[in-house]
Write a protein that holds these residues in place. Sequence first.
Motif, short mmCIF file in Angstrom:
data_model
loop_
_atom_site.label_atom_id
_atom_site.label_comp_id
_atom_site.label_asym_id
_atom_site.label_seq_id
_atom_site.Cartn_x
_atom_site.Cartn_y
_atom_site.Cartn_z
N THR A 1 0.84 -1.19 0.00
CA THR A 1 0.00 0.00 0.00
C THR A 1 0.88 1.24 0.00
O THR A 1 1.80 1.36 0.80
CB THR A 1 -0.92 0.02 1.23
N TYR A 2 0.59 2.15 -0.91
CA TYR A 2 1.26 3.44 -0.92
C TYR A 2 0.21 4.53 -1.04
O TYR A 2 -0.96 4.27 -1.36
CB TYR A 2 2.31 3.52 -2.04
N PHE A 3 0.59 5.76 -0.76
CA PHE A 3 -0.41 6.81 -0.59
C PHE A 3 0.15 8.15 -1.02
O PHE A 3 1.36 8.33 -1.20
CB PHE A 3 -0.87 6.87 0.87
N ALA A 4 -0.76 9.12 -1.17
CA ALA A 4 -0.37 10.47 -1.55
C ALA A 4 0.08 11.24 -0.31
O ALA A 4 -0.49 11.11 0.77
CB ALA A 4 -1.54 11.19 -2.21
N GLU A 5 1.13 12.05 -0.49
CA GLU A 5 1.64 12.92 0.56
C GLU A 5 1.83 14.31 -0.03
O GLU A 5 2.14 14.45 -1.21
CB GLU A 5 2.96 12.39 1.11
N GLN A 6 1.67 15.35 0.80
CA GLN A 6 1.74 16.69 0.25
C GLN A 6 2.32 17.70 1.24
O GLN A 6 2.32 17.49 2.45
CB GLN A 6 0.36 17.17 -0.19
N GLN A 7 2.85 18.77 0.68
CA GLN A 7 3.26 19.97 1.40
C GLN A 7 2.91 21.17 0.53
O GLN A 7 2.95 21.09 -0.70
CB GLN A 7 4.78 19.99 1.67
N THR A 8 2.56 22.28 1.16
CA THR A 8 2.38 23.55 0.45
C THR A 8 3.33 24.57 1.04
O THR A 8 3.59 24.58 2.24
CB THR A 8 0.94 24.06 0.55
N TRP A 9 3.86 25.43 0.17
CA TRP A 9 4.84 26.44 0.57
C TRP A 9 4.42 27.81 0.04
O TRP A 9 3.74 27.92 -0.99
CB TRP A 9 6.23 26.10 0.02
N GLY A 10 4.80 28.85 0.75
CA GLY A 10 4.49 30.21 0.32
C GLY A 10 5.56 31.18 0.80
O GLY A 10 6.31 30.91 1.74
N THR A 11 5.62 32.33 0.17
CA THR A 11 6.57 33.39 0.53
C THR A 11 5.82 34.51 1.25
O THR A 11 4.59 34.54 1.27
CB THR A 11 7.24 33.96 -0.72
N PHE B 1 1.28 20.04 -9.27
CA PHE B 1 1.58 19.39 -7.99
C PHE B 1 3.04 18.96 -7.88
O PHE B 1 3.40 18.27 -6.94
CB PHE B 1 0.66 18.18 -7.80
N GLY B 2 3.87 19.36 -8.83
CA GLY B 2 5.28 19.04 -8.78
C GLY B 2 6.13 20.11 -8.14
O GLY B 2 7.36 20.09 -8.28
N GLY B 3 5.51 21.09 -7.45
CA GLY B 3 6.28 22.13 -6.79
C GLY B 3 6.64 23.31 -7.66
O GLY B 3 7.59 24.03 -7.37
N LYS B 4 5.86 23.54 -8.73
CA LYS B 4 6.12 24.69 -9.59
C LYS B 4 5.53 25.94 -8.92
O LYS B 4 4.37 25.97 -8.53
CB LYS B 4 5.49 24.49 -10.97
N TRP B 5 6.34 26.98 -8.83
CA TRP B 5 5.92 28.20 -8.14
C TRP B 5 5.09 29.07 -9.07
O TRP B 5 5.37 29.20 -10.25
CB TRP B 5 7.15 28.98 -7.65
N ARG B 6 4.04 29.67 -8.50
CA ARG B 6 3.23 30.64 -9.25
C ARG B 6 2.92 31.81 -8.33
O ARG B 6 3.00 31.72 -7.11
CB ARG B 6 1.95 30.00 -9.77
N TRP C 1 2.74 23.94 -4.56
CA TRP C 1 2.05 22.78 -4.00
C TRP C 1 2.82 21.52 -4.42
O TRP C 1 3.04 21.29 -5.61
CB TRP C 1 0.62 22.72 -4.52
N PHE C 2 3.21 20.73 -3.43
CA PHE C 2 3.89 19.46 -3.67
C PHE C 2 2.94 18.33 -3.27
O PHE C 2 2.52 18.26 -2.11
CB PHE C 2 5.17 19.35 -2.84
N LYS C 3 2.61 17.47 -4.20
CA LYS C 3 1.79 16.29 -3.88
C LYS C 3 2.39 15.10 -4.63
O LYS C 3 2.42 15.07 -5.87
CB LYS C 3 0.34 16.48 -4.29
#
Length: 471
Positions: free
Chosen positions: A73-83, A351-356, A384-386
């Motif tokens: 079993t594997y699962f989705a994991e995420q982090q969000t970042w901001g300035t 969701f690959g961590g591209k900044w906008r 957003w990293f997922k």
Amino acid sequence: MEDIRPTDGWLGNVSMGSTPMGTPVQITQDRFRAVFPNTTKVWNKVIANGPGCAGPMCDPTENQIGWGADRLTYFAEQQTWGTPLLCYDQDMHITHAEQHVSQIINEILRPATSAISSNFLRKRTIQWSKRKNIANATLDQFTYQWTLVGANLDEEVYFDCSVNPANCYHLVPQMLQSRFSPLMRVGYAGKNPFKETAPYIELVSDMDTTWFLDKLGGAAGVGGVPSVTGNWRFEQWSAANAYWRYGFSGQIGNFMVRVDELSLRFNFVTDLGASANGGNGNRYRYQIVLPYRNGVTSGAGGASGLGSDANPDFDKAPFCITFIMHKKGMELLVPDARPLNPEMPFGHRDFGGKWRFAMHDLGADSSGVAITNKWENKGQFIAWFKYYIRPLHYEFMETWFHRREQMCIPTISNCNPDPGYPNQEYNSQLPSCPLPAGFIPAGTTTPPALPPGSFPAGTFPVDTFQTPANV
């Protein structure tokens, strides 16, 4: 002027893919297992007792072989970042604002995507490695868990594990050699590993450990006792060799070395006792040490900021993680963010961590009042990293927990005696012109005294091997 920082290459050294729309947050997959027959079974002599079908000739005893699968079993994991917020009307009056914003995007945010993703991959490589080896004579296996600290209990600072520091040593070539044959037997180099050329195994480690392996790889071995053949020496590849394209730094024996200078390193903290973490054995606490530390800067426009400096504790950390890796060991999956329906124009995300740059719903100020932006002159960068980590041939991946250190620095003194400090003369001024013999300046009755080292015209100086002579 701006800082220069290296970026690592983990994102380019694992398999990558995407998950289609409709993928659940938790996925279960079956791993079909190979089964080896019981080859100890006796071979029975064939006996024919004449006509008929009675006896073992027509109904021999069958040796059994079965099959099976592992459910993973594997699962989705995420982090969000901001300035922090940026205000156009404020930034437009700051000196070199255009250049600084360009540096923020290209030298801080985009490298941050690589650093965040790479550290995630390091940690999940530990998680999915089939073997987690302690660097000791018996290659004991270890278990571990991260302990969360910080104001929000969201920082993985402590690495609680079963590795007793008193039974953990440097990584040496013989440890790697002992894993070569087992990895070949589970298919690391395919179905015909020795068909054409000798197979190689990918080793991911820091440069100090690589140099240490090189030091032990000569004919002298440890303590001057010959124990390892010379082909374990570290070899630099020439510029004409194509292997550099794959991110390798060289080879040690049958191991291709990929240097990871931002590897996971630790300091030992304490023994928590046998009852720690529910008595699961993870009693030894280590503290992670990051390669950089951020400090306060004077800032542009008079506002304070942040700047990173190399962390000297990172170089001194006595424990670290080294990996045996394989491109097919695991796969990094990024969800596909395509629209659900053309009539539902949700904002596009990566969701690959591209900044906008976001200019709406910017939160509240320090007084709790919602930040308005009808002039659209305020905004911030967000990412957003997922990720999913899908285990593939995880038996190809192994984690090594071992000691490390920078090479010991020898202190070598001079072999020649101290010359002391004899007087030195470094005058570079030309000497005065010689005066003609018998020259008497006007208004005087005697010739002037000659300057030291000067001689009358028409004469030569006297040395120790000649007598004076007139020309």
